[in-house]
Scaffold this motif. Structure first.
Motif, PDB file in Angstrom:
ATOM      1  N   UNK A   1      22.351  -1.992  -3.419  1.00  0.00           N
ATOM      2  CA  UNK A   1      22.285  -2.233  -4.929  1.00  0.00           C
ATOM      3  C   UNK A   1      22.053  -0.767  -5.450  1.00  0.00           C
ATOM      4  N   UNK A   2      23.115  -0.209  -6.405  1.00  0.00           N
ATOM      5  CA  UNK A   2      22.673   1.100  -7.091  1.00  0.00           C
ATOM      6  C   UNK A   2      21.638   0.720  -8.046  1.00  0.00           C
ATOM      7  N   UNK A   3      20.403   1.289  -7.947  1.00  0.00           N
ATOM      8  CA  UNK A   3      19.538   1.258  -8.899  1.00  0.00           C
ATOM      9  C   UNK A   3      19.323   2.453  -9.952  1.00  0.00           C
TER      10      UNK A   3
ATOM     11  N   UNK B   1      21.277 -11.178  -9.700  1.00  0.00           N
ATOM     12  CA  UNK B   1      20.496 -11.706 -11.136  1.00  0.00           C
ATOM     13  C   UNK B   1      21.411 -11.161 -12.448  1.00  0.00           C
ATOM     14  N   UNK B   2      21.945  -9.934 -12.148  1.00  0.00           N
ATOM     15  CA  UNK B   2      22.286  -9.224 -13.350  1.00  0.00           C
ATOM     16  C   UNK B   2      23.882  -9.258 -13.464  1.00  0.00           C
TER      17      UNK B   2
ATOM     18  N   UNK C   1      25.818  -7.491 -14.839  1.00  0.00           N
ATOM     19  CA  UNK C   1      26.511  -6.305 -15.176  1.00  0.00           C
ATOM     20  C   UNK C   1      26.498  -5.362 -13.945  1.00  0.00           C
ATOM     21  N   UNK C   2      25.852  -5.809 -12.933  1.00  0.00           N
ATOM     22  CA  UNK C   2      25.788  -5.046 -11.706  1.00  0.00           C
ATOM     23  C   UNK C   2      27.124  -4.619 -11.294  1.00  0.00           C
ATOM     24  N   UNK C   3      27.602  -3.220 -10.958  1.00  0.00           N
ATOM     25  CA  UNK C   3      28.797  -3.076 -10.551  1.00  0.00           C
ATOM     26  C   UNK C   3      28.573  -1.735  -9.406  1.00  0.00           C
TER      27      UNK C   3
ATOM     28  N   UNK D   1      30.311   1.458  -7.678  1.00  0.00           N
ATOM     29  CA  UNK D   1      31.451   2.286  -7.637  1.00  0.00           C
ATOM     30  C   UNK D   1      31.739   2.825  -6.131  1.00  0.00           C
TER      31      UNK D   1
END
Lengths: 1090, 483
Positions: free
Chosen positions: A795-797, A852-853, A855-857, A859
């Motif tokens: 997960x890009x945080x 949960x979110x 908007x997570x994307x 690339x």
């Protein structure tokens, strides 16, 4: 002769014992504890017994345990259950049994070897003891053949020598059945010896399919399994075993990411399940699970089974979610030793060429872009080097294999030695592999079989940088973008540079640096199989997969700019990877009337340790460089930097399987595997993976007998859950710091995730097998749906955290699809034979959720200085492309017009959207095999439909924003207001026309004549005089024709297909950013068997 | 059964694997058990944070600061052929710009690691880490955090202010703890000042630190002076006060301007904050930026502008001109849009190779800032006022005293002096922004033939766009207005 054989078989024993020494002590103890069981007892003895209220059967047992006598009886005899009191002292067998059987219906017969047969005195037919030997092809004894008295539950199985013994009535009928062979019925007719010679079944349905930890007859398979056999890959220049599957198994997508020698394949069985963990199938080579099969010599392969659905793969539990490919290598067969020689040699060139601008055309372009006379006529006249021709040459492939195969009843052997040499079309790249294999099976006693499969490979390769921008040293793009005006070398001998950009010509990548790799790998197993009793077998296996890696690179201190700045750099990495496998399994098979039952239970462990160490240095002269890497490392002016580490993982698993069928009509399979893995935190490390499947062979029903011309109709359905832990780092669940070995500094490298766990794929499969028209047409069709939960997402945080990523089980993914295979026998007569195989697979993939979110994307797929071309987001498939929508060229300005999707009157990143998808609508393959007299012709087509390719290479070859050379596509560029064209204007230092957009998105569909092979089998009369049993000569064309609209080198391409980061590898599909082109090869080969 | 038993006893050995070569944090970080890091680990965490910033962060601190501070301003052109650099130079950047993204990530990556360090060290028990040393460590870490935020707030204005480590309990806490909205610039400045004031009373004097890359009182005072000169409204009393504090720390100007760049005078008396590079093969790190500025082959970065060259020439400033710019003949190696290749100016301030040091802040900056503060406080005289400090800098460069006497003239004179004194050291753009002159100066930039360069600069371009990839990772992040 006999003596010879004996000494040979003994010779193997010490070495086997030596091998056993390395196995667990417990394993040795098992062997020893069983070895006395079979000690034969001939002596007569006296029996002393005192027992009260004991069943007669128990008393018999007791006597049997004394070791003097063995008893045979039918459990169904009711009087055996009768409880009696008995007291005998020093009695003979006769006295004892007379006492024992008084007041019962029982009587007995004493046979040779102290075998006592207990029978009913009232039965009309006298039971006889029947013994015999069951053999197969070449009169080889068959072990494990089920021998059953027809219409009874009495049955046994043959031992390693093919011998059996059974009690049957004089007029009974014995049924012999063995997997892969036709059933055989023989009347006893009062004989004491009944031998049987079974014939192998020609029927496809009786074909043996290798499944996890065993094998099964095809007709009894309830899961979705595809097979590829030796004949499918013969006479084709296959270097990596995965190439053999391409187009041959429905629903299995194999992409060769580039044409670079030795390149690894991307294999997806029924789509991709993961985002950041592995998506490659698990390979099991002769029982040893591995993720790398590049060292396997395809010519050694006997069969490959592809376990596609959850129920067939579930026995591999936590590693099975991406499907399993079982590879079985050749075993010795036949009594005569056979020497085989296979050799081929061929030439390769790119499947396609791209035309670039010549000097004059280039001059016009650049002077236009720079709005100045930058390139003078003198410059054009001074040099004229056709860079693509200079870089792409003819490659050479050659392969030689020598094999020795054969054996005796007791000892089978297969030895092979192979050498493969592939020199690439881009000069310094090559791949050479030497392989050796010894597969030995020794039937040591009637109850013990020892086997070993040993393989060694030595692979040497030299790399060349591809898949990179020309300004990052990518040789393919550099070949296309270096102007013809650039000389090969400067007067001082350094690499020639483009005077308008400062970038070197492709010789910089080819000669300026070198990168070599050498891998030595030993992959093998040792196993002992013990028949504890008819039908019950214990097997202990020890596997070892050891790889010794070595690689070094040298940047020349003189030839290139970077090399001169650094004054040369050099590095060397040595690594060692050791994987141990232990496996203890018990299998039990029982045939009772029409009921067939088998069970498997086992326990297995696997551990791995990988430790690389590297040393890097810089600053050395050319003289030093010329003396090789070891000299450089000890003579550079920089003090070498060294680093090393180690990483380990372990897996402990219990496995169980039950299969049951009634008359091969109603079929059931249940699997269960429990895994505990070191990759997960202690309280979270155990997973249980069950599966069930059932089948109904309607064609075996009595009501189906009247249905004409359908030979087989089977319905199959299965459900199961599998796991995936591949690609999850060994310590990803821990918070970790890196400690600098020199300074001791601590740097945070990973955040803890105490709930990290495996991905779980639950799938259902429903299938149909149909054979009709006198078995001329066979159809297999499957529908499936897979849902993967806890998909690992790197997960890009926000970087405000200090790191870029955290590993979370945050996603859900779905794959559903349909696939079928049709095999037809179009013509069958004495001269002609024409068979067709056609398969097709449709898969739909979708990321359902990314945490949960919403908007997570994520690339991936970096295009130098432009951003990422691929994006994952919930609701879209993996491999979706993301960018601007280009709608054409503005006739007034000559610039690309992009859609202003957010309507803010300007083009900004908010205008980007999903513009395409790299996943195909369907993939297919078709093989036509024609035999005419001594000729064989095989024509293999393979294709992919509906997939798109982001041709990032065109950003560099059609961008027209700097002094790079371009392809001839730019001859149509916009030049004057009013021009209507689809190629924008040349404009220096402006990248607005080369954003990641639909302008570079292309249809990647293709149909390819993958292989066409014509072979001629020499006339046997002629050969016999030459002491040759078989000989054939063949010519093969590989990638002969490709039908596609794709404008790049080749539509089978994936720049990130072998990326070390599995996140990138999974997401950035279908991008072409200067991959080494695919090759078209023409091969001539010879197979001879002596 | 026996086999099973044997195997299962062996299992814990198979299943309990610990990292080899990396540190499993569970051994040093056990908040539930009330554990504490050791003194050694506290030191290692701090030096880890320093070295992450100086080594992994070299690209930002030694290289991109010049792109942002000089190429974006009128001191230099982007040079090279990297579209991202050109976009910054030409004011066409957008939220996908690779440099903009890497700058954001670099600064926040340091902050994230510093937050970890601050959290761990502040929880260390007295027995493990003596309070005095613990306070020093915390002071240094907080000063470094403030410095990173100062860069962020100058480049982006409002930015997320995060002072605690990430909470990785679950997805929700992960995002709630680090995916936060932008805080207003004034709040960020408040936090910067709090951190710097904390540091000021705890860190060591410059003569007590082993190398000038360690945070000293001198660096903290310098930072405070710069912060008060930058935040709105500027507080010139504070600037003056902290410049005096730096002066009191004993820094002096080197007698020869070129000593600063000749590689022979490392950690000199003029140097306030200087990174030491041990070079490749030392187990530490090497400075690699020289190849970006000098040497044939590919186009060089941040090439000097005609405006700057003209400024040196107009001032007759030979000393600093020669130390700052070298002229080369690279005919036939590439084509430069602004200069002839046979007489091409390139940056001359980075001359050494991998074992060179790199100065981030030096005393001349403070002397000129003092002059600026005094100008704003209307103390203009040449005995102890603005002219006095301005002349110190001019005289060292072999130039006569300034002719500016009025407040307005002195403002421009100091601006010009800073341009010439500090060229290519990453100051110019931020000076122009600070004084509100950026738009005017950039619109006056001229080509070789004195024709206007016509940069399409609009006011919103004074701030960088927030990287699109960061907005994608943190939906609460809003884009800078105008982008």
């Amino acid at each position: 002769m006999k003596k010879n054989r004996a000494s040979r078989s003994h010779a193997i024993v010490p070495s086997v014992i030596k091998l056993l020494m390395v196995m667990k002590l417990s394993f040795l103890m098992i062997i020893l504890s069983f070895s006395h069981l079979q000690a034969k007892v001939y002596s007569q003895g006296n029996i002393t017994l005192t027992l009260q209220k004991t069943a007669i059967a128990k008393v018999i047992n007791k006597i049997e345990k004394e070791g003097q006598f063995r008893f045979l009886y039918n459990y169904d005899l009711t009087d055996l259950k009768k409880k009696i009191d008995i007291k005998v002292v020093d009695a003979s067998l006769d006295e004892t049994l007379t006492t024992l059987f008084s007041n019962t219906d029982l009587t007995y017969k004493l046979l040779a070897n102290n075998l006592v047969v207990v029978l009913s005195a009232t039965m009309q037919n006298q039971p006889v003891r029947v013994t015999g030997i069951v053999t197969g092809v070449n009169a080889e004894p068959l072990a494990g053949v089920t021998v059953q008295v027809k219409n009874t539950t009495t049955g046994t199985a043959t031992d390693n020598t093919g011998a059996y013994s059974i009690t049957a009535e004089e007029n009974a009928v014995l049924v012999f059945s063995y997997i892969g062979y036709n059933d055989m019925e023989i009347e006893v007719q009062g004989r004491n010896v009944v031998n049987a010679q079974l014939t192998p079944s020609e029927k496809q349905l009786d074909q043996i399919i290798v499944i996890g930890y065993g094998s099964q007859s095809k007709k009894n398979i309830t899961g979705a399994v595809s097979t590829v056999s030796v004949k499918d890959i013969a006479d084709r220049p296959i270097i990596n075993a995965a190439q053999a599957i391409q187009g041959k198994a429905a629903g299995v997508q194999v992409v060769q990411p580039s044409g670079k020698p030795g390149v690894g394949m991307t294999v997806r069985i029924r789509g991709a399940n993961s985002i950041s963990a592995g998506n490659d199938p698990l390979y099991v080579v002769d029982g040893v699970p591995t993720t790398d099969i590049s060292s396997i010599n395809p010519t050694d392969i006997e069969t490959m089974s592809i376990l596609k659905d959850a129920s067939s793969a579930a026995i591999y539990g936590a590693r099975a979610a991406n499907g399993v490919v079982l590879i079985t290598t050749k075993k010795g067969s036949g009594k005569k030793m056979k020497l085989g020689l296979n050799a081929y040699v061929g030439f390769s060139k790119p499947t396609n060429t791209l035309d670039v601008l010549n000097g004059k055309q280039y001059q016009a372009l650049i002077n236009e872009a720079y709005n100045d006379n930058i390139i003078t006529d003198a410059v054009v006249a001074a040099n004229n080097v056709n860079w693509p021709d200079e870089v792409f040459r003819t490659g050479v492939e050659q392969n030689y294999q020598l094999s020795l195969s054969g054996g005796t009843n007791k000892f089978k052997q297969y030895f092979s030695f192979g050498y493969m040499d592939q020199t690439g079309m881009i000069k310094p790249a090559y791949f050479k592999r030497f392989t050796g294999r010894a597969n030995l099976t020794h039937k040591t006693t009637s109850w013990l079989t020892l086997s070993t499969n040993l393989s060694f490979s030595n692979a040497v390769s030299r790399d060349v940088t591809d898949n990179a921008s020309s300004s990052r040293g990518g040789v393919v793009l550099s070949a296309l973008t270096t102007p013809f005006t650039v000389p090969k070398y400067a007067p001082d001998g350094t690499i020639g540079i483009n005077p308008n950009s400062g970038w070197e010509n492709p010789l910089g990548a080819i000669e300026g640096s070198e990168s070599h790799t050498r891998n030595n790998r030993f992959l093998g197993n040792f196993s002992a199989e013990i028949r504890l009793m008819p039908g019950l077998t214990f097997k202990s296996l020890l596997g070892l997969d050891y790889t010794n890696g070595y690689n070094y690179n040298i940047l020349d201190p003189f030839l290139t700019i970077y090399g001169r700045q650094q004054e040369g750099t050099a590095g060397r990495t040595k690594s060692k990877e050791t994987v141990w496998l232990t496996e203890q399994t018990l299998t039990y098979t029982k045939r009772s009337g029409l009921h067939n039952f088998s069970a498997l239970a086992g326990f297995t462990t696997q551990t791995s340790r990988y430790d690389p160490s590297s040393i890097n240095t810089g600053k050395f002269g050319r003289d030093t460089a010329a003396k090789g890497i070891d000299y450089i490392l000890s003579h550079s002016r920089n003090k070498p930097d060294t680093s090393g580490y180690a990483t380990e993982w372990g897996l402990v698993s219990g496995i169980a399987r039950i299969t049951y069928d009634y008359d091969s009509r109603y079929l059931f399979t249940g699997n269960l595997r429990a895994d505990a893995s070191s990759k997960f935190p202690k309280n979270n490390r155990t997973g249980v993976f069950p599966s069930f499947s059932a089948g109904w062979r309607i064609s075996s029903e009595s009501f189906f007998e009247n249905v004409n011309n359908i030979q087989e109709l089977k319905l199959r359905a299965g459900w199961g859950m599998n796991g995936n832990q591949e690609g999850i780092g060994n310590y990803d669940y821990m918070k970790r710091y890196y400690k600098n070995p020199v300074t001791g500094d601590l740097t945070l490298v990973n955040f803890a995730n105490p709930s990290l766990t495996w991905e779980k794929t639950t799938s259902v499969n429903a299938g149909l097998d149909l054979t009709f028209l006198d078995s001329r047409i066979t159809i297999t069709a499957d529908w499936y749906q897979k849902k993967t939960k806890d998909v690992l997402v790197r997960m890009p945080i926000p970087t405000t955290s200090g790191l870029n990523f955290i590993s979370l089980n945050a996603g859900d993914m779905e794959n559903k699809g349909f696939e079928f295979n049709i095999s037809t026998k179009n013509i069958r007569n004495d001269h002609w034979d024409w068979n067709t195989d056609f398969n097709m697979g449709f898969n739909r993939n979708k990321v359902l959720n990314l945490g949960d979110d919403p908007n997570v994307q994520i690339p991936a797929g970096d295009i130098y200085q432009r951003g990422n071309a691929s994006l994952v987001k919930a609701g879209y498939p993996l491999g979706a492309f993301y960018g601007y929508v280009a709608t054409g060229i503005d006739p007034q300005t000559g610039n690309v017009v992009y859609e202003d999707r957010d309507k803010n009157e300007e083009i900004n990143p908010g205008d980007r959207t999903f513009i395409g998808n790299a996943q195909p609508d369907f993939i297919y393959g078709m093989t036509n095999a024609v035999r005419f007299k001594n000729f064989d012709l095989s024509v293999f087509f393979q294709g992919s439909q509906g997939n798109q390719i982001f041709n990032g290479a065109r950003i560099e070859t059609e961008g027209m924003y700097d002094s790079r050379n371009q392809t001839t596509a730019v001859l149509n560029r916009w030049k004057n207001p009013g021009d209507i064209t689809d190629v924008p204007k040349a404009i220096r230092n402006d990248v607005a026309n080369t954003y990641i957009s639909s302008r570079f998105l292309e249809d990647g569909s293709y149909l390819r004549l993958k292989a066409v092979t014509l072979s001629y089998r020499f006339n046997s009369g002629f050969l016999r005089r030459m002491a040759i049993s078989n000989a054939s000569l063949y010519v093969t064309g590989q990638n002969v024709l490709t039908f596609t609209k794709y404008t790049g080198f080749d539509p089978e391409v994936s720049t990130y297909g072998n990326d070390g980061n599995s996140n990138v590898k999974n997401i950035a599909q279908g991008i072409d950013y200067g991959a080494y082109p695919q090759s078209k090869a023409f091969i001539i080969g010879l197979n001879v068997t002596f | 059964m026996m086999i099973m038993a044997l195997f299962i006893t062996g299992c814990s050995k198979i299943l309990d694997k610990k990292p080899i070569g990396e540190i499993d944090a569970s051994t040093i970080d056990d908040p539930n058990a009330g554990g504490s890091i050791t003194a050694t680990e506290a030191e290692q965490l701090l030096s880890g944070a320093y070295n992450d910033m100086y080594w992994a962060g070299e690209e930002y601190w030694a290289f991109d600061r010049t792109t942002n501070g000089d190429a974006m301003a009128d001191n230099a052109y982007a040079g090279s052929d990297n579209p991202a650099n050109h976009a910054i130079d030409l004011f066409t950047t957008n939220s996908l710009n690779g440099n903009v993204e890497r700058n954001w990530r670099r600064l926040y990556t340091s902050i994230g690691k510093l937050n970890e360090t601050i959290d761990k060290v502040s929880k260390a028990t007295d027995a493990a880490v003596p309070p005095e040393r613990r306070n020093q460590i915390l002071g240094e870490a907080k000063a470094l955090r403030a410095i990173n935020y100062f860069e962020l707030v100058r480049l982006w204005g409002d930015v997320p202010l995060i002072l605690q480590p990430i909470v990785t309990t679950n997805t929700k806490t992960i995002f709630e703890s680090v995916a936060i909205p932008r805080a207003s610039a004034s709040v960020v400045y408040d936090s910067i000042i709090v951190d710097l004031e904390y540091a000021l009373t705890r860190v060591r004097n410059v003569n007590e630190v082993p190398l000038k890359q360690i945070i000293s009182k001198g660096i903290v005072n310098t930072m405070l002076a710069k912060v008060y000169a930058t935040l709105e409204p500027h507080d010139w009393d504070k600037v003056n006060q902290y410049c005096d504090a730096v002066i009191a720390d004993g820094y002096t100007l080197l007698p020869d301007y070129d000593f600063l760049f000749d590689g022979q005078h490392k950690n000199s008396s003029e140097s306030i904050w200087e990174i030491t590079y041990g070079g490749w093969g030392s187990g530490t790190y090497g400075l690699w930026i020289k190849d970006m500025y000098i040497g044939g082959g590919w186009p060089k970065f941040n090439t000097p502008s005609h405006d700057l060259v003209r400024a040196f020439e107009a001032e007759g400033d030979d000393v600093r001109f020669h130390s700052s710019i070298q002229w080369v003949d690279y005919s036939g190696q590439w084509v430069d849009p602004y200069w002839p290749m046979n007489n091409l100016p390139l940056i001359n301030k980075v001359r050494g190779g991998d074992v060179s040091n790199f100065i981030i802040y030096r005393f001349a900056d403070i002397v000129l800032l003092k002059a600026e503060a005094l100008t704003e406080l209307n103390q203009l005289d040449d005995a102890s006022g603005a002219q006095f400090y301005l002349n110190k800098i001019r005289n060292r460069a072999g130039l006569a005293n300034t002719t500016a006497t009025t407040q307005a003239d002195l403002r421009l004179a100091i601006e010009k002096e800073r341009q010439l004194e500090l060229a290519f050291e990453g100051y110019r753009w931020f000076d122009l922004k600070r004084t509100g002159r950026a738009l005017e100066v950039m619109r006056n930039a001229k080509k070789a033939n004195n024709e206007p360069l016509s940069y399409p600069i609009q006011e919103f371009r004074l701030l960088f766009p927030v990287p699109q990839n960061e907005i994608d990772r943190n939906p609460r992040l809003t884009q800078s207005p105008g982008y």
